[in-house]
Scaffold this active site. Structure first.
Site, mmCIF file in Angstrom:
data_model
loop_
_atom_site.group_PDB
_atom_site.id
_atom_site.type_symbol
_atom_site.label_atom_id
_atom_site.label_comp_id
_atom_site.label_asym_id
_atom_site.label_seq_id
_atom_site.Cartn_x
_atom_site.Cartn_y
_atom_site.Cartn_z
ATOM 1 N N CYS A 64 -20.491 -9.093 44.384
ATOM 2 C CA CYS A 64 -20.568 -10.253 43.490
ATOM 3 C C CYS A 64 -21.832 -11.068 43.787
ATOM 4 C CB CYS A 64 -19.325 -11.116 43.688
ATOM 5 S SG CYS A 64 -19.395 -12.685 42.807
ATOM 6 N N LYS A 115 -24.578 -14.441 -2.606
ATOM 7 C CA LYS A 115 -25.528 -13.336 -2.463
ATOM 8 C C LYS A 115 -24.909 -12.345 -1.490
ATOM 9 C CE LYS A 115 -30.331 -12.127 -2.242
ATOM 10 N NZ LYS A 115 -30.208 -10.889 -1.504
ATOM 11 N N CYS A 128 -14.777 -17.193 45.776
ATOM 12 C CA CYS A 128 -15.846 -17.130 44.788
ATOM 13 C C CYS A 128 -15.978 -18.424 43.987
ATOM 14 C CB CYS A 128 -15.601 -15.955 43.846
ATOM 15 S SG CYS A 128 -16.958 -15.705 42.708
ATOM 16 N N CYS A 136 -14.979 -9.220 40.476
ATOM 17 C CA CYS A 136 -15.268 -9.686 41.823
ATOM 18 C C CYS A 136 -13.929 -9.785 42.547
ATOM 19 C CB CYS A 136 -15.933 -11.056 41.763
ATOM 20 S SG CYS A 136 -15.781 -11.987 43.289
ATOM 21 N N CYS A 154 -20.533 -14.656 45.366
ATOM 22 C CA CYS A 154 -19.869 -14.816 46.662
ATOM 23 C C CYS A 154 -20.045 -13.621 47.589
ATOM 24 C CB CYS A 154 -18.389 -15.111 46.463
ATOM 25 S SG CYS A 154 -17.447 -13.682 45.921
ATOM 26 N N TYR A 211 -22.226 -8.905 -11.069
ATOM 27 C CA TYR A 211 -22.967 -10.165 -11.226
ATOM 28 C C TYR A 211 -24.081 -10.113 -12.270
ATOM 29 C CZ TYR A 211 -25.982 -7.839 -7.747
ATOM 30 O OH TYR A 211 -26.755 -6.945 -7.075
ATOM 31 N N SER A 253 -35.590 -8.062 -8.809
ATOM 32 C CA SER A 253 -35.132 -8.716 -7.583
ATOM 33 C C SER A 253 -35.174 -10.227 -7.776
ATOM 34 C CB SER A 253 -35.983 -8.275 -6.403
ATOM 35 O OG SER A 253 -37.296 -8.728 -6.601
ATOM 36 N N LYS A 268 -28.228 -19.198 -11.032
ATOM 37 C CA LYS A 268 -28.745 -18.649 -12.282
ATOM 38 C C LYS A 268 -28.582 -19.684 -13.385
ATOM 39 C CE LYS A 268 -27.482 -14.040 -10.779
ATOM 40 N NZ LYS A 268 -26.490 -12.959 -10.772
ATOM 41 N N LYS A 328 -31.194 -18.598 0.672
ATOM 42 C CA LYS A 328 -30.744 -17.793 1.811
ATOM 43 C C LYS A 328 -30.298 -18.642 3.002
ATOM 44 C CE LYS A 328 -32.269 -13.751 2.215
ATOM 45 N NZ LYS A 328 -33.059 -12.624 1.757
ATOM 46 N N ASP A 379 -24.200 -9.092 0.698
ATOM 47 C CA ASP A 379 -25.075 -8.278 1.529
ATOM 48 C C ASP A 379 -24.625 -6.825 1.455
ATOM 49 O OD1 ASP A 379 -27.254 -7.981 3.060
ATOM 50 O OD2 ASP A 379 -26.417 -8.871 4.879
ATOM 51 N N ASP A 414 0.757 4.447 -2.507
ATOM 52 C CA ASP A 414 0.549 5.827 -2.059
ATOM 53 C C ASP A 414 1.638 6.750 -2.595
ATOM 54 O OD1 ASP A 414 -1.629 4.917 -0.729
ATOM 55 O OD2 ASP A 414 -0.674 4.857 1.248
ATOM 56 N N ASP A 443 0.816 -1.222 0.000
ATOM 57 C CA ASP A 443 0.000 0.000 0.000
ATOM 58 C C ASP A 443 0.845 1.265 0.000
ATOM 59 O OD1 ASP A 443 -2.047 -1.717 0.086
ATOM 60 O OD2 ASP A 443 -2.786 -1.156 2.086
ATOM 61 N N ALA A 444 1.913 1.222 0.795
ATOM 62 C CA ALA A 444 2.742 2.428 0.931
ATOM 63 C C ALA A 444 3.370 2.813 -0.410
ATOM 64 C CB ALA A 444 3.825 2.194 1.969
ATOM 65 N N GLU A 481 -23.282 -18.397 -7.509
ATOM 66 C CA GLU A 481 -22.440 -17.332 -6.962
ATOM 67 C C GLU A 481 -22.941 -16.951 -5.579
ATOM 68 O OE1 GLU A 481 -24.497 -13.738 -9.564
ATOM 69 O OE2 GLU A 481 -22.850 -14.888 -10.427
#
Ligand code: IVH
Length: 656
Positions: free
Chosen positions: A394, A101, A419, A412, A397, A211, A67, A276, A300, A103, A22, A18-19, A99
């Site tokens: 507690c 689903k 205890c 406690c 005890c 998709y 849908s 599908k 689901k 969220d 950047d 990543d650096a 494939e």
């Protein structure tokens, strides 16, 4: 930079850290500043968001966004496959593209001549909101397709989502700045995308998986769904790797169960899988009913979140005395089981989430993780909802509950002597699988043994006889004998397991292993000073202090002696078998060694008692550097750490 993005988001195979990316980004920014004529609208620098919009414009989808019908069990899937075969008048089996689903939220991306020109949410399926400026900040989405011959118009459909790790980071950040946390990654993704200020969207790590397809003009439609997704990947569009082409209902169900097993370890949340019909000509032949295709269905998983009412908040006492508030819930079916309790973690968490008795709350149970209360529903709060108050003593005890100012956990103060809850917790930890591994000694047995004062300490376990055990509820002679056999077997153990089993605060499994490796014997460990403990890698002052405190308590020393007298033993002394010349030393490997692979070198170091770490710190003993060693070598030189080459390492392994 686009190539690196492609490798990262589409091939899932990062080419640079990543650096480094950047650094390239800043270089390009500087270049564009001095030569504005070179800055194009699809430059990676153009993903930072723009001035806030007054509102989102409406977009009418050229092909409606539909849908999916839902299925919940095997019989629904068998019926779906039947309907498809009947619809196609087929006898043989149908090929399906399977494939995940996702969220998140559905998006349509319009590319004209290969350039992203518009992005819209699904909305009601016919019209959605124009979120183009926001979508341009999503790095996973290409601003230009990777092809010399793009179609004139291509509507790519897919899901915008947030990965679990990015969601956790976002919520941590929200917490730090006193902002409201998001209940789940889906809400976080939706909230981030539907920001009128796209500069905020730009700071949120959103992802995308393709998709589906809407309008296509100026190119041939691929023959199948799987070919469509392959084409998308070539165009530089992210396509999830968890997909397959399978035959018939059996194939669908096998995919479903396979993904179910993997679900918890996926880096993003899914709420099911989607099937599908693979061939697009067959899809066209099947068509649609109302707003869902006949050629696709969502299978689901049981919902992981559900609403229920908090009937009370009680506290539980753990093995270290930690007091955990627990919500008593009206029974609710979530994540495939009925849940009646959910943890609230600690007092601060109850306040932060502002959970009150009488509240309607979202309960979450993901995989085998213990259920938790996510949030309360403000609209449903009754006028007489009561706040939780931490008890002062507690409940088990009666000892005072104390909470050091700088800690989140109240405890406690009775300790295991006073205890029973701590005693039970400690014993359960002692016999647990990763500790002494005594099979068949579960919480109900421990509960009875402690409540009936048959045992107090772990050493008492080894004094148990058949009669004492067989007298307990739900214990036959046979099972009593099994427990005794398991106890006998547990006597032969390893030092690390034994250290872990003692339940010293802050000493988890990894630390126990480290201690065993470093000190080699129980006696050396019990006598270790704080300074000596600090020499062990990964051990800081808090842990060192806790260990010293544990061993300066004569009761603990006595317990260890009793356990050893009962016959618990382990191979002691590390140098018995082979010499361990590198014991206590930490190595870092960097660059390419002339003959050894990194794994082989690490194995040799570990076999000689040394440890291999990933980064250089003051605790590093030596850095082994090969060709093209980078920042780790520089850091080693800065810290004055010994640097070895392969030959020197080999010499070191031979010495002593
Ligand atoms: S296909 C005509 N595939 O589920 C087919 N949808 O209930 C339309 N979703 O709005 C959708 N993953 O937000 C499709 N692999 C996937 C999906 C998926 C998630 C969502 C999407 C859609 C909803 C349909």
């Amino acid at each position: 930079m686009n190539r690196h993005n492609y490798a990262y988001y589409v091939l899932d195979n990062p080419t640079i850290p990543d650096a480094e990316y950047d650094k390239l980004f800043r270089e390009l920014q500087a270049l564009e500043q001095t030569h504005p004529e070179l800055a194009s609208s699809d430059s990676p620098t153009q993903r930072v968001g723009a001035a806030p919009l007054p509102q989102f414009a409406q977009v009418t989808h050229s092909v409606p966004m539909l849908s999916l019908g839902n299925a919940f069990d095997d019989s629904d899937i068998i019926a779906f496959d039947r309907r498809v075969k009947d619809g196609l008048k087929l006898d043989g089996s149908v090929a399906y593209a399977t494939e995940l689903k996702f969220d998140g939220l559905a998006i349509n991306l319009r590319y004209e001549d290969g350039i992203l020109v518009q992005a819209a949410t699904r909305g009601d399926g016919a019209t959605g909101e124009n979120v183009t400026v926001n979508i341009r900040t999503v790095h996973a989405i290409p601003l230009r397709l990777r092809t010399a011959h793009p179609p004139r118009v291509l509507d790519v459909r897919g899901e915008v989502l947030m990965f679990k790790a990015d969601f956790a980071k976002l919520n941590a950040r929200q917490r730090d700045v006193g902002q409201k946390e998001f209940a789940n990654p889906r809400n976080a993704a939706a909230g981030s995308l539907r920001q009128l200020d796209s500069r905020i969207t730009a700071r949120r790590a959103l992802r995308f998986f393709s998709y589906g397809i809407g309008l296509l003009d100026g190119a041939d439609m691929p023959p199948s769904h799987s070919a469509l997704l392959d084409w998308y990947a070539e165009l530089g569009l992210p396509v999830c790797g968890e997909r397959a082409v399978v035959e018939g209902a059996d194939g669908l169900l096998a995919f479903f169960h396979g993904i179910g097993n993997k679900r918890a370890s996926l880096p993003y949340e899914i709420d099911g899988v989607v099937y599908k019909v693979n061939r697009l000509d067959q899809q066209r032949a099947l068509g649609f009913v109302s707003r869902a295709p006949r050629w696709a269905i969502a299978h689901k998983f049981p919902a992981e979140e559900a609403l229920t009412v908090v009937q009370g908040i009680e506290v539980q006492v753990g093995r270290t005395g930690a007091i955990t508030p627990v919500a008593r819930l009206a029974p609710v079916f979530v994540g495939g089981v009925t849940v009646t309790n959910a943890t609230l973690h600690n007092e601060d968490e109850v306040r932060r989430k502002d959970i009150r008795i009488g509240d309607t709350v979202i309960v979450r149970r993901a995989g085998d993780v213990i259920p938790e209360v996510v949030a309360f529903v403000p609209e449903a709060r009754p006028a007489d909802a009561r706040e939780f108050t931490m008890p002062s003593v507690c409940p088990v005890c009666g000892s005072p509950i104390v909470r050091p100012e700088d800690e989140a956990i109240a405890r406690c103060s009775g300790g295991w002597i006073k205890c029973a809850a701590q005693r039970k917790g400690g014993l359960l930890h002692f016999v647990s699988r990763r500790a002494m591994d005594v099979e068949g000694l579960g919480d109900q047995l421990i509960e009875q043994l402690v409540d009936k004062h048959i045992i107090t300490t772990a050493a008492d376990l080894y004094k148990l006889g058949v009669t004492a055990l067989a007298g307990l509820d739900r214990m036959a002679d046979r099972s009593a004998q099994n427990v005794l056999t398991a106890l006998e077997k547990s006597k032969k153990t390893a030092l690390a397991r034994f250290i872990y089993a003692l339940g010293i605060r802050h000493v988890g499994e990894a630390t126990a292993k480290e201690l065993a490796r470093h000190f080699g014997s129980m006696d050396a460990l019990t006598q270790a000073t704080e300074a000596q403990l600090l020499e062990v890698s990964d051990i800081g002052p808090v842990v060192a202090r806790s260990i010293v405190a544990f061993f300066s308590d004569s009761l603990n020393i006595e317990l260890i002696e009793q356990l050893r007298a009962a016959g618990i033993h382990w191979p002691e002394g590390v140098s018995e078998s082979k010499p361990k010349p590198l014991l206590g030393k930490t190595f870092v490997l960097t660059g390419t060694l002339p003959t050894l692979t990194r794994d082989a070198a690490a194995e040799m170091i570990e076999a000689a008692g040394g440890k291999v770490a990933g980064s250089v710190s003051r605790k590093t003993s030596c850095v082994v550097a090969g060709e093209e060693a980078g920042s780790k070598l520089v850091k080693a030189q800065e810290l004055g750490i010994t640097v070895l080459d392969e030959a020197a390492l080999r010499a070191l392994l031979k010495s002593d």
